[in-house]
Design an enzyme around this catalytic site. Structure first.
Site, mmCIF file in Angstrom:
data_model
loop_
_atom_site.group_PDB
_atom_site.id
_atom_site.type_symbol
_atom_site.label_atom_id
_atom_site.label_comp_id
_atom_site.label_asym_id
_atom_site.label_seq_id
_atom_site.Cartn_x
_atom_site.Cartn_y
_atom_site.Cartn_z
ATOM 1 N N ASP A 129 -1.651 6.748 6.363
ATOM 2 C CA ASP A 129 -2.350 5.734 5.859
ATOM 3 C C ASP A 129 -2.750 4.786 6.954
ATOM 4 O OD1 ASP A 129 -4.264 3.826 4.872
ATOM 5 O OD2 ASP A 129 -2.903 3.203 2.941
ATOM 6 N N TRP A 140 0.917 -1.226 0.106
ATOM 7 C CA TRP A 140 0.039 -0.062 0.086
ATOM 8 C C TRP A 140 0.965 1.279 -0.038
ATOM 9 C CZ3 TRP A 140 -4.482 -0.844 -1.869
ATOM 10 C CH2 TRP A 140 -5.217 -2.100 -1.544
ATOM 11 N N LYS A 175 -12.428 -1.587 7.085
ATOM 12 C CA LYS A 175 -11.563 -2.536 7.709
ATOM 13 C C LYS A 175 -11.817 -2.295 9.201
ATOM 14 C CE LYS A 175 -8.468 -3.235 4.120
ATOM 15 N NZ LYS A 175 -7.705 -2.312 3.222
#
Ligand SMILES: *Cc1c(COP(=O)(O)O)cnc(C)c1O
Length: 361
Positions: free
Chosen positions: A172, A103, A196
């Site tokens: 993030d 990511w 999530k």
């Protein structure tokens, strides 16, 4: 199927049962409106109250003052990969990235389209088994920001604590936001896809310092400026209202659990059950992450063969534990145990692991 099963998917992921029951109970008639939340105008008093409560609860849980705004945006965490540099990386300046997994690599790639970037640290040579130490981080001269990924969903590593850096911090936190206390006021911007640890898919939470929220360039599209959404309290256009409503219920639930310190204790206890099963298996289960970089949210491990891994995942499914197959880029197995995973789910998985080893080891 009449019973709920244990859901170890990485995202969209399990939601607290109480939250789902609450949403179910008021599905047809939200707050005496005679309408479903899905049918209500985002300009209505009822929705404005949800929007305001969700922002206030997030700030309360994170201990943030009115120097911060919380925005509810669309386009996923993936859109933040480009929105951040689009708003904050002017030509002639450099943005720093610390690479700890797939990511963060994607975030860097998007920034490269907008301006100069610098990799301040990376553990890719170690197949992202670990988080870099503070001494491995080398910032550029005067970066506009330093970007990190707090929890690496795919590799199963997590920053145990955040380094002290001189640059404004952007993070993030898609897969571990609100899973533990941390000093959020060290960050200029935090973003997280909700699916999530916050709610359902369809909304991305952005926590942004007010001076940053006011500084978007006028040369970029209106919808892609943080200032647009900040000025309009996330109501510039139609927000993902049902997803924000669900986040609000999850935040109420989290406060009832006792907030971040209390949930962090539960998360430690839950993850320890599974890491114990790995560590006491005499090498039958091998964790991907180095011990001092282990994630409490995503637990990645391998078995002696891919065949056994497949058998493990399918037998676990038969035992009502779903979503344990690892990400294709790492292989093996992954147990995602976010805030909403009950202790009983981790107990069941640890017991299953011991029994599987007994019959297949
Ligand atoms: C899942 C995930 C993303 C991508 O989120 P989308 O909302 O699907 O764009 C980004 N970063 C991290 C750390 C993730 O876990």
């Amino acid at each position: 199927m009449t019973e709920r099963i244990f859901n170890f998917y990485a995202g969209p992921a399990a939601l607290p049962l109480e939250v789902l029951q609450e949403a179910q109970a008021e599905l047809l008639n939200f707050d005496h409106t005679g309408m479903s939340i899905m049918e209500i105008s985002h300009r209505s008093k009822a929705y404005e109250a949800i929007n305001a409560e969700a922002e206030a609860s997030l700030k309360e849980l994170l201990g943030l003052s009115d120097d911060y705004r919380v925005l509810f945006l669309q386009g996923g965490a993936s859109s933040q990969f480009f929105m951040v540099p689009m708003n904050f990386l002017p030509s002639g300046r450099t943005a720093d990235y610390i690479l700890t997994g797939s990511w963060s690599e994607k975030a860097l790639k998007e920034a490269q389209a907008f301006g100069q970037t610098h990799v301040a640290a990376t553990t890719s040579a170690d197949n992202y088994r670990r988080i870099p130490s503070a001494t491995e981080i080398h910032l550029s001269e005067n970066p506009v920001y330093a970007h990190i990924t707090s929890n690496n969903t795919i590799f199963g590593t997590q920053w145990q604590s955040f380094p002290k850096l001189t640059a404004p911090f952007v993070a993030d936190m898609s897969s571990d936001i609100l899973s533990r206390p941390f000093d959020a006021s060290n960050f200029a911007l935090i973003y997280a896809g909700a699916q999530k640890n916050l709610g359902p898919s369809g909304v991305t939470v952005v926590i942004i310092r007010k001076d940053w929220a006011e500084s978007s360039p006028a040369t970029i599209p209106t919808m892609l400026r943080y200032s647009t959404h900040s000025k309009n309290a996330s109501l510039y256009n139609t927000p993902p209202s049902v997803a924000v409503y669900m986040i609000n219920l999850v935040l109420r639930w989290l406060k009832k659990q006792g907030g971040l310190a209390a949930i962090a204790k539960k998360n430690q206890e839950k993850a320890a059950l599974i890491y114990d099963a790995i560590d006491r298996s005499g090498g039958f289960y091998r964790g991907h992450a180095d011990k001092d970089s282990r994630s409490l949210m995503n637990i990645t491990f391998r078995l002696p063969s891919e065949e056994l891994e497949q058998t493990f995942a399918s037998q676990a499914t038969q035992s009502d534990m779903i979503g344990l197959k690892g990400h294709r880029s790492v292989g093996g197995l992954r147990a995602s145990v976010y805030n909403a995973m009950p202790l009983a789910g981790c107990q069941a998985l640890a017991a299953f692991m011991r029994e599987f080893q007994r019959t297949n080891g």
